[in-house]
Write an enzyme that holds these catalytic residues in place. Structure first.
Site, mmCIF file in Angstrom:
data_model
loop_
_atom_site.group_PDB
_atom_site.id
_atom_site.type_symbol
_atom_site.label_atom_id
_atom_site.label_comp_id
_atom_site.label_asym_id
_atom_site.label_seq_id
_atom_site.Cartn_x
_atom_site.Cartn_y
_atom_site.Cartn_z
ATOM 1 N N SER A 182 0.790 -1.224 0.000
ATOM 2 C CA SER A 182 0.000 0.000 0.000
ATOM 3 C C SER A 182 0.823 1.276 0.000
ATOM 4 O O SER A 182 0.341 2.301 -0.452
ATOM 5 C CB SER A 182 -0.968 -0.002 1.181
ATOM 6 O OG SER A 182 -0.301 -0.297 2.385
ATOM 7 N N HIS A 210 -5.723 -3.441 -2.307
ATOM 8 C CA HIS A 210 -5.495 -2.443 -3.367
ATOM 9 C C HIS A 210 -5.547 -3.038 -4.768
ATOM 10 O O HIS A 210 -5.319 -2.330 -5.747
ATOM 11 C CB HIS A 210 -4.145 -1.750 -3.158
ATOM 12 C CG HIS A 210 -4.087 -0.968 -1.892
ATOM 13 N ND1 HIS A 210 -4.537 0.328 -1.792
ATOM 14 C CD2 HIS A 210 -3.687 -1.312 -0.651
ATOM 15 C CE1 HIS A 210 -4.386 0.759 -0.549
ATOM 16 N NE2 HIS A 210 -3.869 -0.224 0.158
ATOM 17 N N LYS A 241 -12.006 0.711 -0.752
ATOM 18 C CA LYS A 241 -11.047 1.324 -1.668
ATOM 19 C C LYS A 241 -11.660 1.403 -3.064
ATOM 20 O O LYS A 241 -12.579 2.172 -3.252
ATOM 21 C CB LYS A 241 -9.727 0.569 -1.571
ATOM 22 C CG LYS A 241 -9.105 0.923 -0.205
ATOM 23 C CD LYS A 241 -7.942 0.107 0.241
ATOM 24 C CE LYS A 241 -7.512 0.633 1.618
ATOM 25 N NZ LYS A 241 -6.733 -0.336 2.386
HETATM 26 C C1 LIG Z 1 -6.637 -0.565 3.811
HETATM 27 C C2 LIG Z 1 -6.032 -1.885 4.028
HETATM 28 C C3 LIG Z 1 -6.557 -2.773 4.971
HETATM 29 C C4 LIG Z 1 -7.663 -2.380 5.908
HETATM 30 O O1 LIG Z 1 -8.890 -2.325 5.255
HETATM 31 P P1 LIG Z 1 -10.055 -1.416 5.867
HETATM 32 O O2 LIG Z 1 -11.288 -1.955 5.256
HETATM 33 O O3 LIG Z 1 -9.735 -0.021 5.472
HETATM 34 O O4 LIG Z 1 -10.007 -1.621 7.351
HETATM 35 C C5 LIG Z 1 -6.011 -4.039 5.045
HETATM 36 N N1 LIG Z 1 -4.975 -4.399 4.269
HETATM 37 C C6 LIG Z 1 -4.420 -3.559 3.375
HETATM 38 C C7 LIG Z 1 -3.290 -4.020 2.538
HETATM 39 C C8 LIG Z 1 -4.924 -2.275 3.231
HETATM 40 O O5 LIG Z 1 -4.378 -1.425 2.378
#
Ligand SMILES: *Cc1c(COP(=O)(O)O)cnc(C)c1O
Length: 388
Positions: A182, A210, A241
């Protein structure tokens, strides 16, 4: 850092240019956003497909809210498991080619729930050094041995797996990796991870927060080109996302999902997400399946950005995804660049330790299909101006 005196603790953070403060957004999420009352061109969301404020998704949520209210009222194992949650799980499983799936209220909770459901004190979690914080926390909470292998280094992972098989053959082995990292934007070698998991009798958790919606044919994610579902593969996608809503789902074998229903504490001991969000996510999955044009535009934006920013004093990191960080180095410079851009109406926050390793503060450019090519020109002109 441990601090009893909060005032001096906060002063230390400020002196290190690592004090974080929130900005207040009004109106809708998008590439043009109102931040602290001012319109800004944003390169800072994870709304990769520009769906967060899509009217059809909002309408799908509204229909459910008006017909049956907002609150789920209870956890899934009591009376909170709504037909819309159930439909979303089946739809998601079909989309990624898995036998079954389970909906969580967030990706963070999903990672905590999965890892602690499968691993205990005598087991071992093999984790990429750059995995998301939620996987690090999950490892700690599980009490399992936390073996962090060098980033994307399959030889290092294999050495550690082989050593674990030799020293404690009965322990459960569990590999966890982000598929798209990320803060760097690079991708994990998914085929090699699958092969190592199979060879060393290990579970594999792939966190595609992502990738889902963005990568793979029709946005099916990082597993799109793999056929068949190994018994011990767990795949996680988040819905906050590219999907533009909220929540997360985990896909796996029927038995793995049944185990999670019984053992994942972040699934069991929390209120189900509002059913209107499941309806919104179902609508978003429809749109994602038809969004090849958005994904193609996103790819074109990436290529154009990399071309325009090549040669800046801050190198672009090696990324083939919409996450395109510029490596700055020290916190103070990253913050200064970000502040100067903000004065010019460009929202590109500095990412600093502990989110990234010390000395690798960066400006994390996050592209969205809602960006236009002239938005990239505005950003590129500003950055070249700062470099001069
Ligand atoms: C954003 C993210 C999460 C957490 O997800 P949320 O639904 O925002 O709690 C978990 N793993 C990765 C790699 C992320 O980028």
């Amino acid at each position: 850092m441990r601090c009893v005196d909060l005032e001096s603790g906060l002063a230390v953070l400020a002196a290190e240019a690592s004090l974080r403060q929130r900005r207040v957004l009004t109106g809708e999420q998008g590439v043009r956003v109102q931040i602290d009352g001012r319109e800004m061109l944003s390169f800072a969301s994870n709304d990769y497909l520009g769906l967060a404020a899509h009217p059809e998704i909002a309408a799908a949520a509204c229909v459910v809210a008006q017909a049956s209210g907002v609150g789920a009222g209870a956890s899934h194992l009591l009376t909170g498991h709504h037909a819309l949650h159930h439909a979303l799980e089946m739809r998601f499983a079909a989309m990624v080619g898995a036998p079954a799936a389970l909906l969580f209220s967030s990706g963070y909770m999903a990672n905590l729930g999965v890892v602690t459901a499968f691993l205990g004190r005598n087991d071992a979690l093999f984790a990429d050094k750059l995995n998301h914080a939620s996987l690090v926390d999950a490892a700690r909470l599980s009490g399992a041995k936390h073996l962090r292998y060098r980033h994307n280094d399959m030889a290092d992972l294999e050495r550690r797996l082989a050593a674990a098989v030799a020293s404690s053959p009965a322990a459960i082995r569990f590999i966890a990796s982000d598929t798209v990292f990320s803060m760097d934007g690079d991708t994990a070698p998914v085929a090699a991870l699958l092969a190592l998991a199979e060879h060393y009798d290990a579970w594999l958790l792939l966190d595609d927060a992502h990738g889902f919606g963005v990568l793979g044919e029709h946005g099916q994610g990082s597993l799109a080109s793999h056929r068949g579902w190994p018994e011990r593969l767990i795949y996680l996608a988040t819905f906050g996302k590219a999907v533009g809503v909220a929540g997360a789902a985990v896909a796996g074998s029927e038995n793995a999902i049944a185990w999670l229903v019984n053992r994942a504490r972040t699934y069991i001991y929390t209120t189900a997400q509002p059913p209107m969000l499941a309806a919104a996510t179902l609508k978003s999955l429809d749109l994602i399946a038809q969004a090849d044009d958005r994904r193609a535009h996103l790819c074109a934006l990436m290529a154009h950005l990399r071309q325009r920013l090549a040669g800046l004093p801050w190198p672009l990191m090696n990324s083939t995804t919409p996450i395109q960080p510029l490596l700055v180095g020290d916190n103070a410079t990253a913050v200064r660049l970000s502040q100067t851009l903000a004065e010019r109406g460009i929202w590109l926050p500095a990412i600093r330790p502990p989110t990234v390793p010390v000395g690798t503060a960066r400006l994390r450019i996050s592209l969205s299909a809602a960006h236009r090519f002239d938005d990239l020109e505005v950003l590129a002109d500003a950055l070249w101006g700062l470099a001069a």
